[in-house]
Write an enzyme that holds these catalytic residues in place. Sequence first.
Site, mmCIF file in Angstrom:
data_model
loop_
_atom_site.group_PDB
_atom_site.id
_atom_site.type_symbol
_atom_site.label_atom_id
_atom_site.label_comp_id
_atom_site.label_asym_id
_atom_site.label_seq_id
_atom_site.Cartn_x
_atom_site.Cartn_y
_atom_site.Cartn_z
ATOM 1 N N CYS A 38 0.804 -1.227 0.000
ATOM 2 C CA CYS A 38 0.000 0.000 0.000
ATOM 3 C C CYS A 38 0.829 1.266 0.000
ATOM 4 O O CYS A 38 0.296 2.356 -0.093
ATOM 5 C CB CYS A 38 -0.934 0.017 1.209
ATOM 6 S SG CYS A 38 -0.072 0.062 2.792
ATOM 7 N N GLY A 39 2.148 1.148 0.120
ATOM 8 C CA GLY A 39 2.972 2.342 0.075
ATOM 9 C C GLY A 39 3.004 3.074 1.399
ATOM 10 O O GLY A 39 2.565 2.590 2.424
#
Length: 286
Positions: A117-118
């Site tokens: 998801c960063g």
Amino acid sequence: MGRITARRPIERITVGRGSARRVDTLAVEEPLEIRLAGRPLAVTMRTPGHDVELAAGFLVSEGVIARGEDFRGAIHCGGPGAGGEGNTYNVLDVALAPHVAPPSPDLARSFYTTSSCGVCGKASIDAVETVSSYDVATDAATVPAERLAQLPGVLRAHQAAFDKTGGLHAAALFRAGEADAGAPDADDAAPLVVREDVGRHNALDKAVGWALLGGRLPLSGTVLQVSGRASFELVQKAVMAGIPILSAVSAPSSLAVELAERSGLTLVGFVRGDTMNVYTRGDRVV
């Protein structure tokens, strides 16, 4: 399309008309473990293909590397689950140039837990502004609104795997301005590169990796067109690659707009038909 798609039997139901058996084409999703010099760094779920570009783009996004000379090479190797039966092509070992400092073990653990998801949150915005090697705020690129309106259709026309599966995101890079009449590459309507993946972040990493491996960073004077919404993570990756303009067919998030504003990136959303919403740096849209 090799490992990009897979075919599975399904039951197709039509309300009021019964059901029928058929074969459906699915987008393949498999884990990719990225290693640096044999040490695990990150795991991401991706559509196989362009794995070296994916790893290179990921390392750009996370501030580990910034230029083509930083990346020495990569090789697929056997990984967990291989069972001695050969290469699974789900583990990629990356070699960086000697002058590149490896990420700390603590940072590597963070990559491992958040690669799907960063980065997120206020601290991450400050980190992006500090870490990025490129200042997109000073990029003088402009793009006609008419051109932006055309880009989603051009991107869609190049989504070969989406045509078969309906389940892949896409990211494409275009030149921002009008072509020079006498230039060899005068057709600016054509994308510089298009990449597809089950993860929108992976599709962009593949496109950025393509640019890094070709010595094209920073991506000054370009427009990034994405097939879905504009998340914080996509804005972050664009800033890290030096992309000044991001266009999306759907909505941006509030944090994406905040980061775009603070970074000087032009963020355009809801690009549909002949309308669009310009959220930041509207001076670039002419």
